[in-house]
Design an enzyme around this catalytic site. Structure first.
Site, short mmCIF file in Angstrom:
data_model
loop_
_atom_site.label_atom_id
_atom_site.label_comp_id
_atom_site.label_asym_id
_atom_site.label_seq_id
_atom_site.Cartn_x
_atom_site.Cartn_y
_atom_site.Cartn_z
N ARG A 5 0.87 -1.17 0.00
CA ARG A 5 0.00 0.00 0.00
C ARG A 5 0.91 1.22 0.00
O ARG A 5 2.11 1.10 0.20
CB ARG A 5 -0.90 0.01 1.24
CG ARG A 5 -0.09 0.19 2.50
CD ARG A 5 -0.94 0.55 3.70
NE ARG A 5 -0.06 0.72 4.86
CZ ARG A 5 -0.50 0.85 6.09
NH1 ARG A 5 -1.79 0.83 6.34
NH2 ARG A 5 0.34 1.01 7.08
N ASN A 31 -5.40 7.42 2.77
CA ASN A 31 -4.86 7.13 4.11
C ASN A 31 -3.46 7.69 4.22
O ASN A 31 -2.58 7.34 3.42
CB ASN A 31 -4.82 5.61 4.36
CG ASN A 31 -4.51 5.30 5.81
OD1 ASN A 31 -5.30 5.63 6.70
ND2 ASN A 31 -3.37 4.70 6.05
N GLU A 32 -3.29 8.59 5.17
CA GLU A 32 -1.95 9.11 5.48
C GLU A 32 -1.16 9.48 4.24
O GLU A 32 -0.07 8.94 3.98
CB GLU A 32 -1.17 8.11 6.35
CG GLU A 32 -1.78 7.91 7.72
CD GLU A 32 -0.95 7.01 8.63
OE1 GLU A 32 -0.10 6.25 8.12
OE2 GLU A 32 -1.16 7.06 9.86
N GLU A 86 -6.51 7.75 14.55
CA GLU A 86 -5.86 6.47 14.90
C GLU A 86 -4.89 6.67 16.04
O GLU A 86 -4.13 7.65 16.05
CB GLU A 86 -5.02 5.95 13.73
CG GLU A 86 -5.74 5.49 12.51
CD GLU A 86 -4.75 5.01 11.44
OE1 GLU A 86 -3.62 4.63 11.79
OE2 GLU A 86 -5.12 5.04 10.27
N TRP A 90 5.72 -2.03 14.22
CA TRP A 90 6.70 -1.57 13.23
C TRP A 90 7.87 -0.82 13.86
O TRP A 90 8.68 -0.25 13.15
CB TRP A 90 6.02 -0.69 12.17
CG TRP A 90 4.99 0.26 12.72
CD1 TRP A 90 3.65 0.04 12.81
CD2 TRP A 90 5.21 1.56 13.29
NE1 TRP A 90 3.01 1.12 13.39
CE2 TRP A 90 3.95 2.06 13.68
CE3 TRP A 90 6.34 2.35 13.49
CZ2 TRP A 90 3.78 3.32 14.28
CZ3 TRP A 90 6.18 3.60 14.08
CH2 TRP A 90 4.92 4.07 14.46
N GLU A 106 0.15 -6.68 9.62
CA GLU A 106 -0.15 -6.06 10.91
C GLU A 106 -0.73 -7.03 11.93
O GLU A 106 -1.42 -6.63 12.86
CB GLU A 106 -1.05 -4.85 10.68
CG GLU A 106 -0.29 -3.83 9.84
CD GLU A 106 -0.99 -2.51 9.66
OE1 GLU A 106 -2.22 -2.53 9.47
OE2 GLU A 106 -0.32 -1.48 9.70
N LYS A 107 -0.43 -8.32 11.75
CA LYS A 107 -1.03 -9.31 12.65
C LYS A 107 -0.49 -9.19 14.07
O LYS A 107 -1.10 -9.70 15.00
CB LYS A 107 -0.87 -10.72 12.11
CG LYS A 107 0.54 -11.14 11.76
CD LYS A 107 0.50 -12.53 11.14
CE LYS A 107 1.79 -12.90 10.45
NZ LYS A 107 2.10 -12.07 9.28
N PHE A 108 0.65 -8.53 14.25
CA PHE A 108 1.17 -8.37 15.62
C PHE A 108 0.91 -6.97 16.17
O PHE A 108 1.54 -6.55 17.13
CB PHE A 108 2.67 -8.71 15.66
CG PHE A 108 2.93 -10.14 15.29
CD1 PHE A 108 2.31 -11.18 15.99
CD2 PHE A 108 3.74 -10.45 14.22
CE1 PHE A 108 2.52 -12.50 15.63
CE2 PHE A 108 3.96 -11.78 13.86
CZ PHE A 108 3.34 -12.80 14.56
N HIS A 109 0.00 -6.25 15.53
CA HIS A 109 -0.37 -4.91 16.01
C HIS A 109 -1.52 -5.06 17.00
O HIS A 109 -2.44 -5.84 16.77
CB HIS A 109 -0.79 -4.05 14.82
CG HIS A 109 -0.84 -2.59 15.09
ND1 HIS A 109 -1.79 -2.01 15.91
CD2 HIS A 109 -0.05 -1.58 14.66
CE1 HIS A 109 -1.58 -0.70 15.95
NE2 HIS A 109 -0.53 -0.41 15.22
C1 GAL Z 1 -1.01 3.83 10.43
C2 GAL Z 1 -1.90 3.40 9.27
C3 GAL Z 1 -2.80 2.25 9.67
C4 GAL Z 1 -2.01 1.20 10.39
C5 GAL Z 1 -1.29 1.80 11.55
C6 GAL Z 1 -0.49 0.81 12.35
O1 GAL Z 1 0.04 4.61 10.01
O2 GAL Z 1 -2.69 4.47 8.84
O3 GAL Z 1 -3.43 1.74 8.52
O4 GAL Z 1 -1.10 0.66 9.49
O5 GAL Z 1 -0.40 2.78 11.08
O6 GAL Z 1 0.21 1.42 13.39
#
Ligand code: GAL
Length: 678
Positions: free
Chosen positions: A126, A164-165, A322, A330, A370-373
């Site tokens: 993305r 998004n961002e 968010e 990350w 993002e499975k570990f988020h």
């Molecule tokens: C943001 C993003 C989200 C998600 C999130 C994870 O920057 O907009 O989609 O990836 O980070 O921390």
């Protein structure tokens, strides 16, 4: 004046807010397309338990909505809209244009972005597409139009979330479409090639251009590339992304003019787009913020981010689009939030002007990057501390409803101009110790610890309402901004400026004469030589303070000397000065002060402008005001209970407070005081 930066001053938004709003907004990104229908049913029931009233849908769902070019499938989204609406949950609908489908990349390979070192990036993830690709803009407008047409009349739709961002993870593309668009952008900015050659100083290293099509994007080269060209490419890239936003926003407005449009910013954390300029184009400012988990002062950085967001909103309410309930996935070490941290973080954003708190994301993903988020609902489900804290936060937000639409007032502003970051961060500056952000954080932290509320302002903005304006290492300062600071000081304002400020104009050209060319008269001094210090070297000042990193050889004209260098390369030279100009004054600090030295100086400057403050490390105090009362947030980030002087009603407990409120370790109290006198 063609490059007047006044056009980048936030003017506040359109005033549109989400219809049907009675309380604070609460929720998060919701990606149920990753789950079967029975999970949706459970999710919605859980959302109700937590008091969730807003979810963001479809952020990365382009291929699910348009599986083949021109063929659409809205059945799943229709169902979701209806299920959420039946449960009384409103929808923030995204345009999915940050994640083009595989068919798009296959059919339009020229839209793939190219990095500065010439790598053409693939799809399969993305983020950035060439923002100047006509195929991308057409396809993005098309899917946006399809969504807007379909959901225009749906009562659950209250907000549009475009893309998004923008600007993350990268903002610049060096593809052919971008190069062609850059040339047009330059023609608009400079008009003629001689004007461009002059602005870019191209006689240096023999870089003059005789034809427009000789100009390229500033690709990686053998040595340093023309720095004004770099700066202009950053400006162009921010503008190209903004055009993409406007392309989608205007498509949406044709169908739903009554529904506000936002796009999620990352205030202090995305330095690739010029948010002052962007903020004028959105209806509601929304922001994403993630803690730098390992930093012990990450709650201060959070506050700084929220204050910049509020300032971008011109003081109007904004929403936190968010943040995380716990660890992200990350950072090098993804430290989980400790008990209570989720609430403290959320309430700090609220204290600083947010009227909505959303998370990434509602349900934790099982697969993908993002499975570990963390999520509101973790893999371990609703029996967890995280979920309990999410439910508790929902209840707290219910108690805090009265704060909605109240505002934060600041008497002190810190200047913030992303162009100064762009310019200062280019190569071959006098020292690697010159760090705009480090200085902003240093000044901000001292003020945070003294509970002094801060706005951020563009240097060309109206500053007259502030008692004190701070400019930490503001290297690039255009003539209009410099004149604005002079007017501010002349009119009675107090300016506190640190080293390496006002050195170059918008073209990154050094002002003629001694530094700081833009501000010699305002500061009443000239710098004859920059004297960067060695790593670990420190210099002593006559008032007992110490400096590191930097020193200047200063000659004062009208400024009084507050402290001199006692030793080091600038021994004998003034180190800290104060100039009286008109009915105001301008302080200059020529070395990097830290700790007690910076703390004491700021204490002195604050006292000089009549702001009394005491240092209470770890206790965050912010007041939101309105004509129906003042709301003072006291957030205790320490592990020791604290008492705070207050009178009124505590909103989360309903207690009457007459003199002192106890704020237990790690918790927050919000006291509604008596209405402010007009
Ligand atoms: C943001 C993003 C989200 C998600 C999130 C994870 O920057 O907009 O989609 O990836 O980070 O921390």
């Amino acid at each position: 004046m063609p490059f007047d930066s006044l056009s980048r001053v936030a003017k506040g938004q359109s005033g549109l807010w989400m219809r049907g709003t009675t309380g604070l907004r609460y929720g998060g990104d919701y990606n149920p397309e990753q789950w079967p229908l029975e999970v949706w049913v459970d999710d919605i029931a859980l959302m109700k338990d937590a008091g969730i009233n807003l979810v963001s849908l479809g952020i990365f769902s382009w291929v699910l909505l348009e599986p083949r070019e021109g063929e659409y499938d809205f059945a799943w989204l229709d169902k979701l809209f209806d299920m959420l609406h039946a449960a009384g949950i409103d929808i923030d609908l995204a345009t999915p244009t940050a994640a083009p489908p595989a068919w798009f990349w296959k059919k339009y390979p020229a839209a793939r972005p190219v990095t500065r070192d010439g790598v053409r990036l693939a799809g399969g993830s993305r983020g950035l597409v060439s923002p100047s690709s006509p195929e991308y803009r057409r396809a993005a407008a098309n899917i946006t139009e399809q969504l807007a047409r379909r959901y225009a009349g749906h009562p659950a739709l209250v907000l549009w979330h475009v893309h998004n961002e923008y600007g993350a993870p990268i903002s610049e593309s060096y593809d052919d479409y971008s190069v062609a668009a850059f040339r047009l952008w330059l023609q608009k900015r400079y008009g003629t090639l001689p004007a461009l050659n002059e602005a870019w100083g191209t006689p240096f290293w023999g870089q003059c251009y005789g034809e427009w099509d000789e100009i390229d994007a500033p690709r990686l080269s053998a040595s340093v590339t023309n720095q004004t060209q770099r700066l202009d490419f950053k400006r162009f890239s921010s503008d190209a992304l903004l055009e993409c936003f406007i392309n989608e926003r205007d498509t949406i407005r044709r169908f739903t003019p009554e529904i506000p449009v936002t796009t999620n910013f990352m205030a202090t954390n995305c330095l690739s787009v010029d948010y002052w300029k962007w903020s004028r184009e959105v209806d509601i400012i929304s922001n994403d913020h993630y803690l730098v988990a390992e930093r012990a002062d990450n709650h201060i950085l959070l506050a700084m981010d929220a204050d910049l967001t509020r300032s971008l909103a011109g003081g109007s309410p904004w929403i936190l689009m968010e943040h995380s309930t716990g660890a992200v996935n990350w950072q090098p070490r993804n430290i989980a939030k400790r008990a209570g941290e989720l609430a403290r973080n959320s309430l700090s954003h609220l204290a600083r002007g947010a009227d909505g708190i959303l998370f990434f994301q509602f349900r934790a993903s099982r697969y993908g990057a993002e499975k570990f988020h963390s999520a509101m609902l973790p893999h371990a489900g609703a029996g967890t501390r995280a979920w309990r804290e999410v439910v508790e936060l929902g209840a707290t937000l219910g108690c805090l409803e009265p704060i909605r639409t109240s505002r934060v007032h600041a008497r002190v502003a810190i200047l913030w101009d992303v162009e100064s970051f762009w310019a200062q961060d280019l190569e071959w500056r006098p020292s690697v110790e010159l760090d705009h952000r480090e200085r902003i954080e240093a000044f901000y932290s001292v003020l945070w610890n003294r509970s002094v509320t801060i706005d951020f302002a563009h240097p060309a903005a109206e500053l007259g309402g502030y008692d004190l304006v701070i400019a930490p290492s503001l290297y690039l300062l255009g003539p209009a901004s410099a004149a604005n600071l002079a007017t501010y000081v002349n009119g009675g304002g107090t300016l506190l400026m640190s080293y390496f400020s006002g050195i170059v104009d918008e073209q990154d050209a050094v002002y003629p004469g001694a530094a700081p060319g833009a501000l010699r008269d305002v500061l009443g001094l000239s710098i004859h030589e920059f004297l960067p210090l060695r790593d670990h070297e420190s210099v002593s000042l006559s008032d007992g303070r110490f400096g590191t990193g930097w020193a200047d050889d200063i000659q004062v004209s009208t400024a009084e000397v507050v402290a001199r260098y006692v030793d080091g390369p600038a021994a004998g030279s003034p180190a800290i000065t104060r100039n009286t100009l008109g009915s105001g004054s301008a302080w200059y600090v020529s070395t990097r002060l830290a700790g007690a030295g910076l703390e004491a100086l700021l204490g002195e400057v604050l006292t000089s402008v009549g702001i009394e403050s005491t240092s209470t490390p770890g206790i965050e105090v912010v007041t939101r005001t309105s004509d129906h009362g003042d709301f003072t947030f006291v957030i205790n980030h320490t592990d020791i209970d604290a008492d705070y002087t207050a009178f009124g009603i505590e909103l989360t407990t309903g207690d009457t407070i007459s003199g002192s409120v106890l704020v237990p370790a790690g918790l927050t109290r919000v006291v509604r005081g008596v209405p402010t006198e007009a």
